[in-house]
Write a protein that holds these residues in place. Structure first.
Motif, PDB file in Angstrom:
ATOM      1  N   LEU A  20      58.535  75.886 -49.540  1.00  0.00           N
ATOM      2  CA  LEU A  20      58.682  74.644 -50.304  1.00  0.00           C
ATOM      3  C   LEU A  20      60.161  74.296 -50.487  1.00  0.00           C
ATOM      4  O   LEU A  20      60.541  73.115 -50.451  1.00  0.00           O
ATOM      5  CB  LEU A  20      57.985  74.792 -51.665  1.00  0.00           C
ATOM      6  CG  LEU A  20      57.884  73.481 -52.462  1.00  0.00           C
ATOM      7  CD1 LEU A  20      57.045  72.450 -51.719  1.00  0.00           C
ATOM      8  CD2 LEU A  20      57.302  73.740 -53.844  1.00  0.00           C
ATOM      9  N   SER A  23      61.241  72.559 -47.393  1.00  0.00           N
ATOM     10  CA  SER A  23      60.709  71.199 -47.301  1.00  0.00           C
ATOM     11  C   SER A  23      61.464  70.248 -48.229  1.00  0.00           C
ATOM     12  O   SER A  23      61.826  69.129 -47.840  1.00  0.00           O
ATOM     13  CB  SER A  23      59.229  71.188 -47.684  1.00  0.00           C
ATOM     14  OG  SER A  23      58.525  72.080 -46.885  1.00  0.00           O
ATOM     15  N   LEU A  24      61.663  70.752 -49.500  1.00  0.00           N
ATOM     16  CA  LEU A  24      62.364  69.904 -50.469  1.00  0.00           C
ATOM     17  C   LEU A  24      63.792  69.614 -50.000  1.00  0.00           C
ATOM     18  O   LEU A  24      64.284  68.473 -50.106  1.00  0.00           O
ATOM     19  CB  LEU A  24      62.388  70.589 -51.839  1.00  0.00           C
ATOM     20  CG  LEU A  24      61.062  70.595 -52.602  1.00  0.00           C
ATOM     21  CD1 LEU A  24      61.157  71.475 -53.851  1.00  0.00           C
ATOM     22  CD2 LEU A  24      60.670  69.172 -53.004  1.00  0.00           C
ATOM     23  N   ASP A  26      64.869  69.459 -47.011  1.00  0.00           N
ATOM     24  CA  ASP A  26      64.803  68.504 -45.912  1.00  0.00           C
ATOM     25  C   ASP A  26      64.533  67.096 -46.428  1.00  0.00           C
ATOM     26  O   ASP A  26      65.121  66.108 -45.968  1.00  0.00           O
ATOM     27  CB  ASP A  26      63.699  68.939 -44.948  1.00  0.00           C
ATOM     28  CG  ASP A  26      63.880  68.293 -43.578  1.00  0.00           C
ATOM     29  OD1 ASP A  26      65.039  67.936 -43.251  1.00  0.00           O
ATOM     30  OD2 ASP A  26      62.858  68.124 -42.871  1.00  0.00           O
ATOM     31  N   LEU A  27      63.616  67.021 -47.444  1.00  0.00           N
ATOM     32  CA  LEU A  27      63.263  65.715 -47.998  1.00  0.00           C
ATOM     33  C   LEU A  27      64.479  65.042 -48.625  1.00  0.00           C
ATOM     34  O   LEU A  27      64.760  63.875 -48.364  1.00  0.00           O
ATOM     35  CB  LEU A  27      62.160  65.882 -49.045  1.00  0.00           C
ATOM     36  CG  LEU A  27      61.689  64.582 -49.722  1.00  0.00           C
ATOM     37  CD1 LEU A  27      60.981  63.683 -48.728  1.00  0.00           C
ATOM     38  CD2 LEU A  27      60.804  64.892 -50.906  1.00  0.00           C
ATOM     39  N   VAL A  31      67.019  61.482 -47.408  1.00  0.00           N
ATOM     40  CA  VAL A  31      67.435  60.293 -48.146  1.00  0.00           C
ATOM     41  C   VAL A  31      68.916  60.365 -48.489  1.00  0.00           C
ATOM     42  O   VAL A  31      69.406  59.633 -49.346  1.00  0.00           O
ATOM     43  CB  VAL A  31      66.600  60.076 -49.424  1.00  0.00           C
ATOM     44  CG1 VAL A  31      65.171  59.752 -49.082  1.00  0.00           C
ATOM     45  CG2 VAL A  31      66.694  61.289 -50.341  1.00  0.00           C
ATOM     46  N   GLY A  88      52.488  74.390 -59.912  1.00  0.00           N
ATOM     47  CA  GLY A  88      51.273  74.549 -59.095  1.00  0.00           C
ATOM     48  C   GLY A  88      50.033  74.222 -59.904  1.00  0.00           C
ATOM     49  O   GLY A  88      49.038  73.732 -59.379  1.00  0.00           O
ATOM     50  N   LYS A 109      52.097  69.917 -58.183  1.00  0.00           N
ATOM     51  CA  LYS A 109      52.023  70.097 -56.727  1.00  0.00           C
ATOM     52  C   LYS A 109      50.600  69.831 -56.260  1.00  0.00           C
ATOM     53  O   LYS A 109      49.673  70.287 -56.938  1.00  0.00           O
ATOM     54  CB  LYS A 109      52.408  71.526 -56.342  1.00  0.00           C
ATOM     55  CG  LYS A 109      53.834  71.916 -56.674  1.00  0.00           C
ATOM     56  CD  LYS A 109      54.021  73.398 -56.316  1.00  0.00           C
ATOM     57  CE  LYS A 109      55.330  73.909 -56.877  1.00  0.00           C
ATOM     58  NZ  LYS A 109      55.492  75.361 -56.663  1.00  0.00           N
ATOM     59  N   PRO A 110      50.331  69.276 -55.124  1.00  0.00           N
ATOM     60  CA  PRO A 110      51.369  68.601 -54.308  1.00  0.00           C
ATOM     61  C   PRO A 110      51.674  67.208 -54.883  1.00  0.00           C
ATOM     62  O   PRO A 110      50.745  66.515 -55.279  1.00  0.00           O
ATOM     63  CB  PRO A 110      50.699  68.516 -52.947  1.00  0.00           C
ATOM     64  CG  PRO A 110      49.230  68.562 -53.212  1.00  0.00           C
ATOM     65  CD  PRO A 110      49.011  69.236 -54.517  1.00  0.00           C
ATOM     66  N   PHE A 111      52.918  66.824 -54.875  1.00  0.00           N
ATOM     67  CA  PHE A 111      53.338  65.558 -55.498  1.00  0.00           C
ATOM     68  C   PHE A 111      53.671  64.528 -54.422  1.00  0.00           C
ATOM     69  O   PHE A 111      53.933  64.874 -53.255  1.00  0.00           O
ATOM     70  CB  PHE A 111      54.550  65.801 -56.390  1.00  0.00           C
ATOM     71  CG  PHE A 111      55.497  66.806 -55.813  1.00  0.00           C
ATOM     72  CD1 PHE A 111      56.357  66.464 -54.770  1.00  0.00           C
ATOM     73  CD2 PHE A 111      55.511  68.114 -56.274  1.00  0.00           C
ATOM     74  CE1 PHE A 111      57.203  67.396 -54.232  1.00  0.00           C
ATOM     75  CE2 PHE A 111      56.350  69.046 -55.710  1.00  0.00           C
ATOM     76  CZ  PHE A 111      57.211  68.678 -54.684  1.00  0.00           C
ATOM     77  N   ARG A 112      53.628  63.266 -54.823  1.00  0.00           N
ATOM     78  CA  ARG A 112      54.031  62.205 -53.899  1.00  0.00           C
ATOM     79  C   ARG A 112      55.545  62.231 -53.793  1.00  0.00           C
ATOM     80  O   ARG A 112      56.241  62.332 -54.805  1.00  0.00           O
ATOM     81  CB  ARG A 112      53.552  60.849 -54.413  1.00  0.00           C
ATOM     82  CG  ARG A 112      52.052  60.664 -54.280  1.00  0.00           C
ATOM     83  CD  ARG A 112      51.622  59.307 -54.809  1.00  0.00           C
ATOM     84  NE  ARG A 112      52.367  58.241 -54.153  1.00  0.00           N
ATOM     85  CZ  ARG A 112      52.819  57.153 -54.774  1.00  0.00           C
ATOM     86  NH1 ARG A 112      52.609  57.006 -56.063  1.00  0.00           N
ATOM     87  NH2 ARG A 112      53.479  56.216 -54.111  1.00  0.00           N
ATOM     88  N   ASP A 113      56.076  62.106 -52.558  1.00  0.00           N
ATOM     89  CA  ASP A 113      57.523  62.235 -52.363  1.00  0.00           C
ATOM     90  C   ASP A 113      58.290  61.166 -53.130  1.00  0.00           C
ATOM     91  O   ASP A 113      59.345  61.417 -53.679  1.00  0.00           O
ATOM     92  CB  ASP A 113      57.871  62.206 -50.893  1.00  0.00           C
ATOM     93  CG  ASP A 113      57.496  60.885 -50.235  1.00  0.00           C
ATOM     94  OD1 ASP A 113      56.563  60.234 -50.761  1.00  0.00           O
ATOM     95  OD2 ASP A 113      58.123  60.500 -49.232  1.00  0.00           O
ATOM     96  N   GLN A 114      57.690  59.959 -53.193  1.00  0.00           N
ATOM     97  CA  GLN A 114      58.402  58.874 -53.866  1.00  0.00           C
ATOM     98  C   GLN A 114      58.546  59.150 -55.367  1.00  0.00           C
ATOM     99  O   GLN A 114      59.575  58.865 -55.955  1.00  0.00           O
ATOM    100  CB  GLN A 114      57.646  57.541 -53.652  1.00  0.00           C
ATOM    101  CG  GLN A 114      58.513  56.321 -53.912  1.00  0.00           C
ATOM    102  CD  GLN A 114      59.798  56.337 -53.061  1.00  0.00           C
ATOM    103  OE1 GLN A 114      59.742  56.481 -51.834  1.00  0.00           O
ATOM    104  NE2 GLN A 114      60.962  56.215 -53.709  1.00  0.00           N
ATOM    105  N   LEU A 117      61.368  61.554 -55.676  1.00  0.00           N
ATOM    106  CA  LEU A 117      62.669  60.928 -55.397  1.00  0.00           C
ATOM    107  C   LEU A 117      63.054  59.980 -56.533  1.00  0.00           C
ATOM    108  O   LEU A 117      64.208  59.957 -56.961  1.00  0.00           O
ATOM    109  CB  LEU A 117      62.610  60.176 -54.067  1.00  0.00           C
ATOM    110  CG  LEU A 117      62.496  61.096 -52.837  1.00  0.00           C
ATOM    111  CD1 LEU A 117      62.306  60.282 -51.568  1.00  0.00           C
ATOM    112  CD2 LEU A 117      63.738  61.980 -52.718  1.00  0.00           C
TER     113      LEU A 117
END
Lengths: 210, 622
Positions: A20, A23-24, A26-27, A31, A88, A109-114, A117
């Motif tokens: 995770l 991934s975070l 990278d996310l 942006v 979690g 979790k799992p959360f929407r990326d927007q 952000l």
């Protein structure tokens, strides 16, 4: 001072799950946010915090201690970092406790990326505002310090609502002298009106000496 | 000591003492009756002796009155001497009559050898009579009838023993006096002097007889004595009276021509007396025999009564045994059976209104209540088990959700990141590639977790089979891996060299281990000043058993709480229900094992449970 405001915002991530974290990282990179990740809270504490705006993405379940406890520890250490919690298995009492303690957001979790952000942007904005407020307050304080002791005494009484004649009586000087001190002080503090002066005095936490 | 005897023994003792207390007076009664009977028998023997004496009198008197011939006389004397010798040989010892019997025998022989031709037999006859009377008196002296409350036998015997021999003796003396004087010298002085005293003696004896027989009649309740002897006594007295009357008239002036008539009157009086004697003697024998019979009857009645009471007491003892001891024994048997089998449906069967019946009823009521309480307890326990299972299931579901959410969150995040890289004006395909690779690997990771959970629940929840306990422990530790890691707990798993298989239900045993390890984790959460260490040992315990030991370095359990920690609703956790360990215990109990707790050294707590080893024999059965 001008360097700090131009500094890049940084997002800190503390989560024990390496996947995770990747991934975070990278996310946030996608942006254009600068990101630093940690597997444990202790690792984060060893890092020197940057001068620029920053926020913390924190897993509720942390190795060694819970994210909520860590939040309290940070507040105690006077580190006012906006915190976005991710969990979690969040439940309502946990999220209420986190929000009361000043968390920006509490995401399951799992959360929407927007959502994440947005929360991070909000956190960074909060941090930026806080930093600016801190900076202007320091500026005011410097100006106040530049006043003569007599000017400071006069200003303290003006902000407490005393009239020039009363102040002159208290300080044992002529009313005209008070007027001169008051005019000089308002000019030095950059106060355009009496209302402005009182606002500044409140920010500085001035109170009438006894 | 008496207190510890069996109740039946106590009853036996009680009954024995009672029988002895009956037996002693019974023995006394028998002894007393036997003595009385012995007395009466002795009297009978004496009476028989007197019968012999009476025959002697008869023989002497017949010799006196008319002497047919010397041979006949001798034969008659020989006969009575022989009878006397026989009687003396048979019973003389009892009366110490040997000397007097010898004297009588000598007198009789003298009488028998006396020259009959002489016609002068008076002195030898009187001598024989005197000797015979002495013999009779000796027999009478030895009589115990004076001590007897039965007056009839007493008086009759007195008449027979004393009065009649004396009467006969006096009659003979009177006859002798009369004959001597009539033949020698009528109206002599000697006669005139002797006669009145003899007459008075005779009348006095006759009065005594009359008086005694009247007293005997009074003592004879049924009047049989009077009926039997009254006529004979009257006849005897009449004949004596008429003899005396004639003599009295004649004493002033009679002549020798009347001698024959006097002889006849004398003979008649003597014969009547002998006859009365015989009748009285027969009556005496009869009365004595009746007395013996009566004594025998009374003794038999007494013994029968005593026997009856003894029998009743034995019967009561038997009844007591049946209605006290046996119900108590049955009660005890039921109680111990219930204790051993825990079968609370058993009941003691004894219906009565007495204390035993009430105790039995109370015991049965108590069993009812016990059975009801046990039913309630069982229901509560199964309810607890159900609640706990739900709680455990909920906890496991939360744990699984967390484990699955982790890779899911990573997948979603990676996906979103990839999309954003693609959305850039110049898409960074390398970044997209990396993101997709992470998606794939996290997807696989999620799948593995789901697979593990499915494997855990695949087996039927109730099915039991052989399990490798070490593998089971490892599975559960793996399930809790992330939790253990997040709490910074080091795990030390020690498996014995052998492969240890047990028989059990996989899911249930997993829950037990899950519970114990979760407790250990909770107990170590607050520990900061020492290493957090979980140590699990699987080893061969006692023969046929496997021991599993879960040891932590947590805060431990208050020793005061340790005894109750397996009870439902006993907990050390602020938010716990106190059911986990209760369920652990019931599960382990159901598997035929035991669970225990002790304090860790120096910190924490140690939980240990045992399970029976699966043997190849069981495999063969299967």
């Amino acid at each position: 001072m001008s360097d700090s405001s131009a500094a890049q915002p940084v997002v800190f991530v503390i989560d024990d799950d390496a996947s995770l974290r990747a991934s975070l990282s990278d996310l946030f990179a996608s942006v254009g946010l600068q990101v630093e990740t940690f597997g444990a809270a202790v690792d984060f504490l060893r890092t020197r915090l940057p001068d620029g705006p920053s926020c913390l993405v924190l897993d509720v379940r942390l190795p060694g201690l819970s994210g909520l406890d860590f939040q309290a520890d940070l507040a105690k250490a006077n580190m006012h970092l906006p915190i976005i919690f991710i969990t979690g298995h969040g439940d309502i009492p946990m999220s209420v406790r986190a929000m009361k303690a000043g968390a920006v957001e509490f995401l399951t979790k799992p959360f929407r990326d927007q959502d994440l952000l947005d929360a991070v942007q909000r956190g960074l904005e909060l941090d930026r505002t806080r930093r600016e407020q801190q900076k202007s307050l320091a500026d005011l304080r410097a100006r106040f310090e530049s006043l003569t002791p007599r000017e400071q005494e006069v200003i303290a009484r003006v902000s407490a609502g005393l009239m020039n004649k009363q102040i002159a009586g208290e300080l044992g000087v002529a009313e005209i002298t008070v007027k001169v001190h008051r005019g000089n002080a308002m000019r030095k503090l950059g106060a355009k009106s009496l209302a402005d002066l009182i606002r500044i005095a409140q920010m500085l936490g001035l109170h009438r000496p006894h | 000591m008496f207190r510890n005897l069996r109740t039946s023994t106590k009853l036996l003792v009680l009954c024995s003492v009672f029988l002895v207390s009956i037996g002693v007076p019974a023995y006394g009664l028998v002894l007393e009756k036997l003595i009385a009977i012995d007395f009466a028998r002795k009297e009978l023997v004496g009476s028989r002796y007197l019968a012999t004496v009476r025959e002697i009198y008869a023989a002497i008197l017949s010799a006196e009155s008319g002497i047919p011939s010397a041979e006949l006389l001798r034969a008659s004397m020989d006969r009575v001497v022989q009878a006397l010798a026989d009687t003396e040989a048979g019973t003389g010892r009892a009366f110490e009559t040997a000397d007097r019997a010898q004297a009588v025998t000598a007198a009789l022989r003298n009488l028998g050898t006396h020259d009959a031709e002489d016609g002068r037999m008076r002195p030898p006859v009187l001598d024989a009579l005197a000797k015979a009377r002495a013999l009779a008196v000796r027999i009478g002296d030895d009589s115990n009838l004076a001590l007897d409350p039965d007056l009839d036998t007493y008086y009759v015997q007195d008449i027979v023993v004393r009065k009649l021999p004396t009467l006969l003796g006096r009659l003979s003396e009177l006859q002798e006096l009369f004959k001597t004087h009539v033949e020698a010298e009528p109206r002599s002085h000697a006669f005139g002097a002797h006669y009145p005293s003899l007459e008075r003696l005779l009348r006095s004896i006759a009065d005594d007889v009359k008086h005694n027989i009247e007293a005997g009649y009074r003592g004879n309740a049924d009047g049989s004595l009077r009926r039997a002897v009254d006529a004979e006594i009257a006849a005897m007295l009449t004949s004596v009276e008429s003899y005396l009357g004639v003599l009295g008239v004649s004493s002033v002036g009679f002549d020798a021509r009347d001698a024959v008539a006097y002889d006849r009157l004398h003979e008649s009086a003597a014969r009547q007396t002998i006859h009365a004697w015989a009748v009285l003697q027969a009556e005496l024998d009869r009365l004595l025999q009746r007395r013996i019979d009566g004594l025998n009857a009374r003794m038999a009645l007494g013994l029968a009564l005593i026997g009856a009471f003894a029998g009743i007491s034995i019967l009561i003892a038997v009844l007591t045994h049946r209605h006290i001891v046996r119900p108590l024994e049955r009660l005890e048997a039921v109680a111990s059976t219930v204790r051993e089998t825990k079968d609370y449906s058993l009941r003691a069967t004894y219906s009565s209104q007495d204390e035993i019946g009430r105790v039995t009823a109370a015991f049965n009521d108590m069993l009812d209540e016990l059975a009801a309480a046990r039913a309630r307890e069982t229901a509560e326990r199964s309810e607890l088990a159900r609640v706990s299972r739900l709680t455990t299931m909920g906890e496991m579901a939360a744990s699984i959700a967390h484990e699955v959410n982790q890779p899911l969150a990573a997948i979603v995040t990676s996906g979103n990141a990839g999309l954003r890289w693609l959305a850039h004006a110049t898409p960074d395909l390398n970044k997209v590639h990396n993101a997709l690779q992470r998606v794939v690997s996290d997807g696989l990771r999620a799948s593995e977790i789901i697979g593990g959970v499915r494997a855990m629940f695949k087996k039927d929840a109730q099915e039991r089979g052989p399990l490798e306990i070490g593998d089971l422990v490892e599975d559960v530790v793996a399930l809790l891996h992330s939790e253990l890691r997040s709490e910074e707990i080091s795990v030390q798993l020690e498996r014995g060299g052998d492969v240890l298989a047990v028989v059990g239900n996989r899911v249930q045993l997993q829950q037990v281990l899950l519970n114990l390890i979760t407790n250990a984790i909770d107990g170590m959460r607050s520990v900061r000043d020492r290493p957090r260490r979980l140590r699990i040992q699987v080893s061969a315990g006692a023969p046929g058993q496997v021991a599993i030991r879960v040891e932590d370095t947590g805060s431990g359990i208050d020793p005061q709480l340790r005894d109750r920690i397996f009870d439902p609703f006993v907990t050390t956790k602020s938010g716990g229900m106190g059911l986990g360990l209760a369920i652990c215990r019931s599960t382990i109990d159901a598997h035929g094992g035991q669970v225990s707790v002790s304090g860790g050294n120096p910190h924490g707590s140690v939980f240990q449970f045992t399970l029976p080893v699966w043997t190849s024999a069981e495999r063969d059965v299967r």
